[in-house]
Design a protein around this motif. Structure first.
Motif, PDB file in Angstrom:
ATOM      1  N   SER A   1     -86.302  -4.965 -47.740  1.00 40.75           N
ATOM      2  CA  SER A   1     -86.451  -6.346 -48.193  1.00 40.75           C
ATOM      3  C   SER A   1     -85.457  -7.265 -47.485  1.00 40.75           C
ATOM      4  N   ALA A   2     -85.890  -8.484 -47.252  1.00 38.11           N
ATOM      5  CA  ALA A   2     -85.062  -9.514 -46.622  1.00 38.11           C
ATOM      6  C   ALA A   2     -85.630 -10.860 -47.036  1.00 38.11           C
ATOM      7  N   GLY A   3     -84.927 -11.926 -46.667  1.00 41.97           N
ATOM      8  CA  GLY A   3     -85.420 -13.249 -47.022  1.00 41.97           C
ATOM      9  C   GLY A   3     -84.727 -14.339 -46.230  1.00 41.97           C
ATOM     10  N   VAL A   4     -85.407 -15.477 -46.098  1.00 48.33           N
ATOM     11  CA  VAL A   4     -84.838 -16.637 -45.418  1.00 48.33           C
ATOM     12  C   VAL A   4     -83.737 -17.215 -46.295  1.00 48.33           C
ATOM     13  N   GLY A   5     -82.549 -17.411 -45.703  1.00 45.62           N
ATOM     14  CA  GLY A   5     -81.445 -18.015 -46.431  1.00 45.62           C
ATOM     15  C   GLY A   5     -81.393 -19.518 -46.257  1.00 45.62           C
ATOM     16  N   ASP A   6     -81.258 -19.980 -45.008  1.00 44.35           N
ATOM     17  CA  ASP A   6     -81.190 -21.421 -44.755  1.00 44.35           C
ATOM     18  C   ASP A   6     -81.394 -21.675 -43.263  1.00 44.35           C
ATOM     19  N   LEU A   7     -81.711 -22.930 -42.960  1.00 44.47           N
ATOM     20  CA  LEU A   7     -81.826 -23.420 -41.590  1.00 44.47           C
ATOM     21  C   LEU A   7     -80.739 -24.469 -41.384  1.00 44.47           C
ATOM     22  N   SER A   8     -80.007 -24.370 -40.272  1.00 39.54           N
ATOM     23  CA  SER A   8     -78.900 -25.297 -40.051  1.00 39.54           C
ATOM     24  C   SER A   8     -79.407 -26.731 -39.928  1.00 39.54           C
ATOM     25  N   HIS A   9     -78.484 -27.688 -40.076  1.00 42.63           N
ATOM     26  CA  HIS A   9     -78.833 -29.101 -40.122  1.00 42.63           C
ATOM     27  C   HIS A   9     -79.566 -29.552 -38.864  1.00 42.63           C
ATOM     28  N   ASP A  10     -79.189 -29.008 -37.709  1.00 41.95           N
ATOM     29  CA  ASP A  10     -79.850 -29.398 -36.456  1.00 41.95           C
ATOM     30  C   ASP A  10     -80.961 -28.437 -36.052  1.00 41.95           C
ATOM     31  N   GLY A  11     -81.239 -27.441 -36.903  1.00 44.76           N
ATOM     32  CA  GLY A  11     -82.330 -26.519 -36.638  1.00 44.76           C
ATOM     33  C   GLY A  11     -82.047 -25.445 -35.625  1.00 44.76           C
ATOM     34  N   SER A  12     -80.796 -25.284 -35.209  1.00 42.98           N
ATOM     35  CA  SER A  12     -80.480 -24.324 -34.147  1.00 42.98           C
ATOM     36  C   SER A  12     -80.102 -22.940 -34.659  1.00 42.98           C
ATOM     37  N   LEU A  13     -79.866 -22.792 -35.973  1.00 48.17           N
ATOM     38  CA  LEU A  13     -79.428 -21.523 -36.538  1.00 48.17           C
ATOM     39  C   LEU A  13     -80.226 -21.211 -37.800  1.00 48.17           C
ATOM     40  N   ILE A  14     -80.524 -19.931 -37.989  1.00 45.98           N
ATOM     41  CA  ILE A  14     -81.286 -19.484 -39.160  1.00 45.98           C
ATOM     42  C   ILE A  14     -80.507 -18.362 -39.822  1.00 45.98           C
ATOM     43  N   ALA A  15     -80.171 -18.535 -41.093  1.00 45.24           N
ATOM     44  CA  ALA A  15     -79.445 -17.505 -41.844  1.00 45.24           C
ATOM     45  C   ALA A  15     -80.443 -16.653 -42.625  1.00 45.24           C
ATOM     46  N   VAL A  16     -80.258 -15.332 -42.544  1.00 43.02           N
ATOM     47  CA  VAL A  16     -81.154 -14.371 -43.180  1.00 43.02           C
ATOM     48  C   VAL A  16     -80.332 -13.439 -44.067  1.00 43.02           C
ATOM     49  N   GLU A  17     -80.809 -13.199 -45.284  1.00 44.63           N
ATOM     50  CA  GLU A  17     -80.266 -12.136 -46.137  1.00 44.63           C
ATOM     51  C   GLU A  17     -81.138 -10.900 -45.944  1.00 44.63           C
ATOM     52  N   HIS A  18     -80.514  -9.733 -45.727  1.00 43.85           N
ATOM     53  CA  HIS A  18     -81.317  -8.530 -45.509  1.00 43.85           C
ATOM     54  C   HIS A  18     -80.662  -7.319 -46.160  1.00 43.85           C
ATOM     55  N   THR A  19     -81.490  -6.278 -46.350  1.00 49.17           N
ATOM     56  CA  THR A  19     -80.995  -5.016 -46.926  1.00 49.17           C
ATOM     57  C   THR A  19     -81.418  -3.857 -46.031  1.00 49.17           C
ATOM     58  N   GLU A  20     -81.215  -4.029 -44.733  1.00 51.45           N
ATOM     59  CA  GLU A  20     -81.596  -2.983 -43.781  1.00 51.45           C
ATOM     60  C   GLU A  20     -80.889  -1.662 -44.073  1.00 51.45           C
ATOM     61  N   HIS A  21     -79.728  -1.734 -44.712  1.00 56.08           N
ATOM     62  CA  HIS A  21     -78.967  -0.534 -45.048  1.00 56.08           C
ATOM     63  C   HIS A  21     -79.566   0.217 -46.234  1.00 56.08           C
ATOM     64  N   GLY A  22     -80.595  -0.346 -46.901  1.00 54.27           N
ATOM     65  CA  GLY A  22     -81.284   0.362 -47.975  1.00 54.27           C
ATOM     66  C   GLY A  22     -80.763   0.097 -49.364  1.00 54.27           C
ATOM     67  N   ASP A  23     -79.781  -0.780 -49.520  1.00 50.00           N
ATOM     68  CA  ASP A  23     -79.246  -1.113 -50.839  1.00 50.00           C
ATOM     69  C   ASP A  23     -79.776  -2.493 -51.229  1.00 50.00           C
ATOM     70  N   ALA A  24     -80.842  -2.496 -52.032  1.00 50.61           N
ATOM     71  CA  ALA A  24     -81.507  -3.755 -52.370  1.00 50.61           C
ATOM     72  C   ALA A  24     -80.716  -4.607 -53.338  1.00 50.61           C
ATOM     73  N   MET A  25     -79.621  -4.077 -53.900  1.00 47.87           N
ATOM     74  CA  MET A  25     -78.804  -4.860 -54.818  1.00 47.87           C
ATOM     75  C   MET A  25     -77.714  -5.644 -54.097  1.00 47.87           C
ATOM     76  N   HIS A  26     -77.443  -5.302 -52.823  1.00 53.32           N
ATOM     77  CA  HIS A  26     -76.335  -5.920 -52.104  1.00 53.32           C
ATOM     78  C   HIS A  26     -76.783  -6.270 -50.686  1.00 53.32           C
ATOM     79  N   SER A  27     -77.013  -7.550 -50.461  1.00 54.04           N
ATOM     80  CA  SER A  27     -77.516  -7.994 -49.162  1.00 54.04           C
ATOM     81  C   SER A  27     -76.397  -8.126 -48.134  1.00 54.04           C
ATOM     82  N   ALA A  28     -76.766  -7.955 -46.876  1.00 49.78           N
ATOM     83  CA  ALA A  28     -75.934  -8.329 -45.734  1.00 49.78           C
ATOM     84  C   ALA A  28     -76.537  -9.596 -45.132  1.00 49.78           C
ATOM     85  N   LEU A  29     -75.805 -10.223 -44.196  1.00 51.43           N
ATOM     86  CA  LEU A  29     -76.251 -11.482 -43.607  1.00 51.43           C
ATOM     87  C   LEU A  29     -76.386 -11.359 -42.100  1.00 51.43           C
ATOM     88  N   ARG A  30     -77.375 -12.068 -41.564  1.00 50.83           N
ATOM     89  CA  ARG A  30     -77.537 -12.170 -40.123  1.00 50.83           C
ATOM     90  C   ARG A  30     -77.922 -13.611 -39.800  1.00 50.83           C
TER      91      ARG A  30
END
Length: 629
Positions: free
Chosen positions: A186-215
């Motif tokens: 599972s993952a999800g869109v976090g936010d888009l920067s004010h100028d649209g150049s950066l996208i923050a994503v919450e993800h659980t690639e490590h397999g722990d759906a209770m504790h997200s990492a960020l990319r």
């Protein structure tokens, strides 16, 4: 034409006006009479209410909110400059998922089928007009976040399906969607920067759906930065995206972390890697959002079932309290003029959208909701530490009383000193109501929330049992008239409790519950499968003994109390098939039970339907416990 007096003839304009006035007056008198005869508990559901209005970043006079004014929860547009309000959506089962574009030109809303949460995004012009596909080229899915660009042409759309896991797409007007992220977990869109150049994503690639990492990604999908908190070699610390700084070219991202055992904010510059820990010495969970000029943060502090607001000045590192009444702030936003609008309520007082400039911001017309009784705090020693419970009882009564243990869902949620119509209905009917923030609840630290793993359901029941013992021992609760009830995870704990603790509950009322954990796992939406794997340590095939120990179906033959179950036939979270499996077992042994199925998903957004469900629950209790109506 035929007049009301039976004569034929022409009706003058004056007579027509008089007739309309008489008709309107008659309808008003009928409504007034209906309201006067309506019980207080029903008025609390029918009274119009509104959500905290969301406003467009570059057009702050344009707002979007949710209201039940028509009897169904729908989206409404509000032009603050003219005062005009307009209903945006109109669907039989309601609509609550909507986003206003930063330029205020478009309202995006999620179109699913009868509450199944599987659908597509549509959009409608703020001024009104036809709905149109908002992300053409993307097939229906479960939503996994949405961020809209300030240019009015760009969107970042998250999707979740059983086949693909999570995918995230960049959508530009007139072009085909471009996939920029994909993973089975599972993952999800976090936010888009004010100028649209950066996208923050919450993800659980490590397999722990209770504790997200960020990319953080660029629009082409390449990675800019990663942040993944770990502790002792295991991933037990969560991160969440709170939002990019509202300034062009600013690479600061406000995030939430759990490094000191509770949720707190920090500022992460994704370009330089610098992290600015605010180190707010507040005892509970802390969330935050940016002030519109980026100079400060609006702080929401939640502690022991209540909340308060602060402003944090980033330059001076100063924390200033924003006065609010005792109770719960369920949402807050800082406006461009520096004022703060917030949605507030307490157990005794209905919700209202207030402003620090004074007064109520958005007060819907029509019947006003009656209040209820205040909540009392109780702390009980339990097997895992002190348990916080919230108690309401009819004014002027002494125990022992018939008592409802109303168990919250989630499980990562908590009951608070906030207004709730369903508990108030039980109080109106002479019951004491106890709500337990068992282990697994939020707001009491990371260790308390994370304590559920592997003995899922059984741990929560231990805490409920400790509070039940206090309630009976204190003389508040009648041990022969104890009702266990709840919805979603609370419904799951109700069915599990009736089987694991069959001798202590007189009645069970479960709404949209997990009843057969193995079947529920196989039928539920993909994001919940990931959560169950985290809670139980694997799939039903990998850890069958844990699923068996935590499933209400395992203990169905031990149930002694009459059982009432309500279920949405389109529910993707607690699907109907696993509930039918449980009901068949009750039927096979002739157990006393009733089942109500309704045509919606995980609950209903239709006021009449919700009132019907509460009435059925109250009547079930009256039939079996002899409580007064």
């Amino acid at each position: 034409m035929v007049g009301r007096d039976g004569h034929y003839g022409a009706m003058t304009e004056s007579n027509a006006s008089d007739a309309r006035h008489q008709r309107d007056q008659h309808e008003q008198d009928v409504r007034q009479g209906q309201q006067e005869r309506m019980p207080e508990w029903e008025k609390r559901f029918r009274a119009p209410r509104v959500s905290l209005p969301d406003w467009a970043e570059d057009a702050p006079d344009r707002s979007l909110f949710v209201s039940n004014a028509t009897g169904t929860y729908e989206l409404y547009a509000w032009d603050r400059s003219t005062g005009e309000q307009r209903q945006v959506t109109d669907r039989p089962n309601g609509t609550t998922d909507g986003v206003l574009s930063p330029d205020g030109a478009w309202i995006w809303w999620f179109d699913d089928k009868d509450g199944d949460e599987f659908g597509v995004w549509r959009r409608q012009a703020f001024e009104g007009g036809p709905d149109e596909p908002a992300a053409a080229g993307l097939e229906a899915s479960y939503p996994a976040g949405l961020a809209l660009g300030r240019d009015g042409r760009t969107a970042v759309v998250g999707r979740s399906t059983d086949e693909d896991g999570t995918t995230i797409h960049l959508v530009r007007s007139g072009g085909e969607p471009v996939e920029i992220y994909r993973h089975r977990e599972s993952a999800g869109v976090g936010d888009l920067s004010h100028d649209g150049s950066l996208i923050a994503v919450e993800h659980t690639e490590h397999g722990d759906a209770m504790h997200s990492a960020l990319r953080v990604l660029r629009p082409d999908g390449t990675a800019v930065a990663d942040l993944d908190d770990t502790e002792g070699g295991t991933r037990e610390l969560g991160l969440e995206v709170l939002g990019f700084a509202p300034v062009d070219g600013d690479t600061r991202l406000l995030i939430g972390h759990q490094r000191r055992g509770r949720w707190e904010p920090l500022v992460w510059d994704v370009a330089t890697g610098e992290q600015t820990d605010l180190a707010l010495e507040l005892p509970g969970d802390v969330s935050a959002e940016w002030y519109p000029d980026g100079s400060g943060l609006l702080i929401v502090h939640s502690f022991e079932a209540r909340s308060e607001l602060f402003r944090y000045d980033l330059a001076g590192r100063a924390l200033t309290e924003i006065p609010t009444p005792p109770g719960t702030v369920s949402g807050a936003t800082a406006r461009p003029d520096g004022s703060v609008e917030y949605l507030w309520s307490s157990a005794a007082e209905p919700p209202a959208v207030r402003s620090t400039t004074g007064g109520v911001v958005l007060d819907p017309p029509g019947m006003k909701s009656p209040g209820s009784v205040p909540v009392e705090d109780v702390w009980v020693e339990g097997p895992g530490g002190r348990i916080h419970a919230l108690v309401q009882k009819p004014q002027g009564t002494t125990g022992p009383l018939p008592t409802v243990f109303d168990i919250h869902g989630g499980p990562t949620w908590h009951d608070s000193d906030s207004f709730a119509a369903a508990p108030a209905a039980w109080v109106d009917h002479g019951y004491a109501v106890i709500r337990v923030n068992y282990r697994g609840s939020t707001g009491y630290g990371r260790a308390w929330t994370d304590a559920l793993k592997h003995r899922v359901g059984l741990i929560e029941l231990e805490d409920i049992a400790a509070v039940r013992a206090w309630a009976v021992g204190s003389g508040l609760a009648d041990p022969e008239r104890l009702i266990l009830t709840g919805g979603s995870w609370g419904g799951y704990l109700t069915l599990l409790g009736l089987g694991v603790q069959p001798d202590v509950w007189a009645l069970g009322i479960a709404a949209v519950p997990v009843a057969d954990y193995v079947t529920a796992y196989h039928d539920e939406m993909e994001a919940l499968k990931a959560m169950d794997r985290t809670l139980l340590g694997g799939t039903p095939e990998e850890v069958p003994e844990r699923f068996e120990a935590s499933s209400p179906l395992t203990y169905v033959d031990q149930v002694k109390a009459p059982v009432y179950i309500s279920a949405g036939v389109n529910d993707p979270r607690c699907p109907i098939r696993q509930i039918e499996n449980y009901v068949k077992c009750l039927e096979a042994r002739g157990a006393v039970h009733e089942v109500y199925r309704y045509d919606a998903g995980h609950g209903s957004l239709v006021v009449d339907e919700r009132i019907k469900q509460v009435r059925l629950e109250l009547e079930f209790a009256e039939r079996h416990l002899g409580s007064r109506p």
